[in-house]
Design a protein around this motif. Structure first.
Motif, PDB file in Angstrom:
ATOM      1  N   UNK A 190       0.833  -1.220   0.000  1.00  0.00           N
ATOM      2  CA  UNK A 190       0.000   0.000   0.000  1.00  0.00           C
ATOM      3  C   UNK A 190       0.860   1.259   0.000  1.00  0.00           C
ATOM      4  N   UNK A 240       2.563   1.908  -3.329  1.00  0.00           N
ATOM      5  CA  UNK A 240       1.670   2.371  -4.395  1.00  0.00           C
ATOM      6  C   UNK A 240       1.083   3.747  -4.090  1.00  0.00           C
ATOM      7  N   UNK A 297     -13.381   1.714   5.385  1.00  0.00           N
ATOM      8  CA  UNK A 297     -14.251   0.559   5.616  1.00  0.00           C
ATOM      9  C   UNK A 297     -13.543  -0.774   5.602  1.00  0.00           C
ATOM     10  N   UNK A 298     -12.233  -0.766   5.396  1.00  0.00           N
ATOM     11  CA  UNK A 298     -11.505  -2.042   5.362  1.00  0.00           C
ATOM     12  C   UNK A 298     -11.281  -2.592   6.772  1.00  0.00           C
ATOM     13  N   UNK A 306     -13.370  -3.054   9.116  1.00  0.00           N
ATOM     14  CA  UNK A 306     -14.404  -3.984   9.564  1.00  0.00           C
ATOM     15  C   UNK A 306     -14.056  -5.413   9.142  1.00  0.00           C
ATOM     16  N   UNK A 307     -13.557  -5.535   7.909  1.00  0.00           N
ATOM     17  CA  UNK A 307     -13.196  -6.866   7.424  1.00  0.00           C
ATOM     18  C   UNK A 307     -12.020  -7.430   8.217  1.00  0.00           C
ATOM     19  N   UNK A 356     -17.476 -13.271   6.599  1.00  0.00           N
ATOM     20  CA  UNK A 356     -18.304 -12.065   6.678  1.00  0.00           C
ATOM     21  C   UNK A 356     -17.955 -11.147   5.526  1.00  0.00           C
ATOM     22  N   UNK A 357     -18.993 -10.651   4.885  1.00  0.00           N
ATOM     23  CA  UNK A 357     -18.786  -9.690   3.803  1.00  0.00           C
ATOM     24  C   UNK A 357     -19.578  -8.436   4.146  1.00  0.00           C
ATOM     25  N   UNK A 358     -18.862  -7.340   4.275  1.00  0.00           N
ATOM     26  CA  UNK A 358     -19.477  -6.090   4.723  1.00  0.00           C
ATOM     27  C   UNK A 358     -20.298  -5.453   3.611  1.00  0.00           C
ATOM     28  N   UNK A 386     -20.157  -2.327   2.960  1.00  0.00           N
ATOM     29  CA  UNK A 386     -19.212  -1.423   2.291  1.00  0.00           C
ATOM     30  C   UNK A 386     -18.154  -2.266   1.606  1.00  0.00           C
ATOM     31  N   UNK A 387     -17.583  -1.720   0.535  1.00  0.00           N
ATOM     32  CA  UNK A 387     -16.505  -2.454  -0.110  1.00  0.00           C
ATOM     33  C   UNK A 387     -15.311  -2.454   0.835  1.00  0.00           C
ATOM     34  N   UNK A 388     -14.863  -3.618   1.210  1.00  0.00           N
ATOM     35  CA  UNK A 388     -13.901  -3.686   2.307  1.00  0.00           C
ATOM     36  C   UNK A 388     -12.574  -4.298   1.894  1.00  0.00           C
ATOM     37  N   UNK A 389     -12.281  -4.282   0.613  1.00  0.00           N
ATOM     38  CA  UNK A 389     -10.959  -4.747   0.195  1.00  0.00           C
ATOM     39  C   UNK A 389     -10.058  -3.532  -0.045  1.00  0.00           C
ATOM     40  N   UNK A 390      -8.783  -3.798  -0.252  1.00  0.00           N
ATOM     41  CA  UNK A 390      -7.814  -2.704  -0.392  1.00  0.00           C
ATOM     42  C   UNK A 390      -7.673  -2.325  -1.861  1.00  0.00           C
ATOM     43  N   UNK A 444      -4.265  -2.572  -3.691  1.00  0.00           N
ATOM     44  CA  UNK A 444      -3.686  -3.900  -3.858  1.00  0.00           C
ATOM     45  C   UNK A 444      -4.310  -4.567  -5.086  1.00  0.00           C
ATOM     46  N   UNK A 488     -14.055 -13.532   1.527  1.00  0.00           N
ATOM     47  CA  UNK A 488     -14.797 -13.886   2.748  1.00  0.00           C
ATOM     48  C   UNK A 488     -14.873 -15.392   2.942  1.00  0.00           C
TER      49      UNK A 488
END
Lengths: 398, 205
Positions: A120, A123, A312-313, A315-316, B80-82, B84-88, B91, B148
């Protein structure tokens, strides 16, 4: 080891022998967790463990019969889709005994976070530039803007000796940029009056017999007494009253005086063995490195967590089974290395711009800069004497 | 034993009552849809079931584990899948999968195997090196779904999985949902009322 006890001992080949007699049954059922609990207390079962969406059941040595398992599941209404003997790898066996709380797994999670954070940062060019170059920019800013060097101190001189040595001493004061000779009072009363009016900040009185004392070596006793006082008080012996006005001027401002003749001839002693030029800018460098490591390692890590919350990341990540220490360690790893690179850039900039020497006696940048995060303040606290203080010597006495 | 058991589950935020004595069971293998208007408390309920929020009162068990007593144990067993979009976004597809695999403690061999599965399930084979921010909304959601279920959880929670997709839901997303949920998992998901059709298209109850 498991829970502080040795679970199995031996080489890989030996461990494989230990487990050879054990049968492992992979059970697929609609409700693996319920099946796990149901089978766990069967007398023929040694242990159970979840394996993806299936269940691994370790039978006791010599047991190959799966009928008791099937019956137990049927009794509970948990129809099994399949029973299959499997041969898990040794790694799986050891992990199975060790449980899910292995330190290796924790480290793997921390490294995963560290790798992610590194990608991260690499980039995100803007953040990278800020982390790497803003500290060097701060060095330039502080180096040129901040300065607490004492210069042009208004000085009065009273030469009661009028010898070549006393005149030499006075000229060394006149030629330095630290002092401006603004008056030549004839008496102590006049010095007091000038000081009370604020015309002068310091007065230098060269008493009668100074040259004789220097030549006879009597000044050494005074210098020794002065050094002892200096060690006790930790600063230059110069008595001042509130308002920075000199009250007693007997040995005042002798630090910069040098007599001609090649040898050092001084009335007092100064313990500035590190960076004797006393450039305040160079004292900034180690403190600034400490500050930057602190910013990079602590503040940047905190900010990156805040950013994750905003995007929001977070939470995951919270939903994953990673412990807080492992997450924080993983986050800190890349910032630690970036702060080291940043520290090197600062040192390079300070060498280039401010002629800061590195590594030798009197340097402002000592080698253990990676430990700067523990440096408490920006006061050049790494700058320590590298040799014992020596008293000033008279040329005539040597 | 049901996969999810909820009894009198209540959550208050100060004076505001977000979830009021909710009770239900979700059986094994069931795809359970959760419908309601905005602010009805669907997400709050899911967050309590996932161990992200502590219930004010009531009890819930997920996979036989008490949510109030062992939220970390629940996290190890569920996906669990939120909403909100919760990936980076910075990346790539592959890096996101590797990261979440590492986060769930999978070893390298397992991550490689699951990566192939996720790429195939999400239809992202050949786009492993694409930055996630360059993916369209539907593809992102499918990737999030794949991440997830990387660790093969027995229970999967999807919080508005199609919430950021365009009104006509791309069939692949639903297909991916079905594929993920149909592989012997118990699913709890909810969608907002305007998207009721999507939830009904997937849920069996």
């Amino acid at each position: 080891m498991h829970a502080g006890r040795i679970a199995a001992l031996g080489s890989v080949a030996e461990l494989k022998q230990v487990f050879r007699g054990r049968a492992v049954v992979e059970v697929r059922t609609a409700s693996p967790m319920a099946a796990l609990r149901a089978l766990d207390d069967l007398p023929t079962v040694e242990k159970t463990s979840p394996f993806g969406t299936a269940l691994h059941v370790w039978l006791k040595p010599g047991v190959r019969d799966t009928e008791p398992l099937r019956r137990r599941l049927q009794d509970l209404g948990l129809a099994a889709e399949s029973f299959e003997f499997v041969q898990p790898s040794l790694r799986r066996r050891v992990h199975g005994r060790r449980g899910a709380r292995g330190g290796g797994r924790c480290m793997r999670k921390a490294l995963a976070v560290g790798r992610k954070e590194f990608w991260q940062i690499v980039r995100d060019r803007r953040t990278l530039m800020i982390l790497l170059f803003v500290p060097a920019f701060f060095l330039m800013l502080y180096g040129y803007a901040l300065n607490w060097d004492i210069r042009h101190v208004r000085l009065a001189v009273a030469d009661r000796e009028h010898t070549a040595e006393s005149r030499e001493l006075l000229s060394s004061f006149a030629n330095s940029t630290y002092f401006d000779i603004v008056a030549s009072p004839a008496s102590m009363e006049e010095i007091e009056r000038l000081m009370d009016r604020g015309r002068i900040r310091v007065a230098l009185v060269i008493p009668e017999g100074m040259t004789r004392d220097l030549r006879s070596g009597r000044h050494r006793d005074r210098a020794g007494r002065h050094q002892r006082r200096q060690r006790e008080h930790g600063h230059r012996h110069l008595r001042v009253r509130p308002g920075h006005r000199a009250r007693r001027v007997g040995v005042a401002a002798a630090a910069t005086g040098r007599l001609a003749g090649g040898g050092a001839a001084h009335l007092g002693a100064a313990a500035h063995l590190v960076q004797p030029e006393l450039q305040s800018t160079l004292f900034l460098v180690p403190g600034l490195i400490a500050f930057i490591v602190m910013i990079s390692s602590v503040v940047s890590t905190s900010l990156s967590i805040v950013r994750e919350k905003e995007r929001g990341t977070w939470e995951q990540v919270r939903m994953s089974p990673i412990s807080t220490p492992a997450y924080v360690v993983g986050k800190t790893i890349p910032y630690f290395f970036i702060s080291l690179i940043s520290a090197l850039l600062i040192i390079a900039a300070s060498m280039l711009l401010f002629d800061c020497r590195c590594g030798d006696r009197g340097s402002c940048c000592s080698p253990p800069f990676p430990c700067s995060s523990s440096a408490p303040s920006a006061r050049g606290c790494w700058c320590r004497p590298w040799s014992t203080p020596r008293p000033w010597r008279s040329s005539s006495g040597s | 034993m049901p996969a999810v058991t909820v009894r009198e589950l209540t959550r208050r935020f100060g004076a505001f009552l977000a979830v009021d004595r909710v009770s239900f069971d979700v059986e094994n293998g069931e795809i359970f849809g959760f419908l309601g208007s905005n602010g009805a408390g669907k997400s709050t309920t899911i967050r309590m079931l996932c161990g992200l929020l502590k219930p004010t009162s009531g009890s819930a068990t997920v996979g036989g584990i008490d949510v109030g007593r062992d939220p970390e144990g629940v996290k190890r067993r569920i996906g669990y899948m939120s909403q909100r979009f919760s990936l980076y976004e910075l990346l790539t597809v592959e890096e996101n999968i590797t990261f979440f695999g590492g986060l769930y403690g999978l070893d390298n061999g397992r991550i490689a195997a699951r990566r192939d599965f996720v790429l195939e399930m999400a239809g992202l084979t050949g786009r492993e090196k694409t930055l996630t921010r360059d993916l369209a909304g539907g593809w992102r959601q499918r990737l999030a779904l794949g991440c997830a279920i990387l660790h093969e959880p027995s229970i999967l929670f999807l919080d508005e999985p199609t919430g950021r997709c365009r009104p006509r839901v791309p069939p692949p997303v639903l297909a991916a949902d079905r594929q993920a949920l149909g592989a012997g998992r118990d699913g709890v998901r909810h969608d907002a009322l305007p998207r009721r059709g999507r939830a009904l298209a997937i849920a069996s109850r």
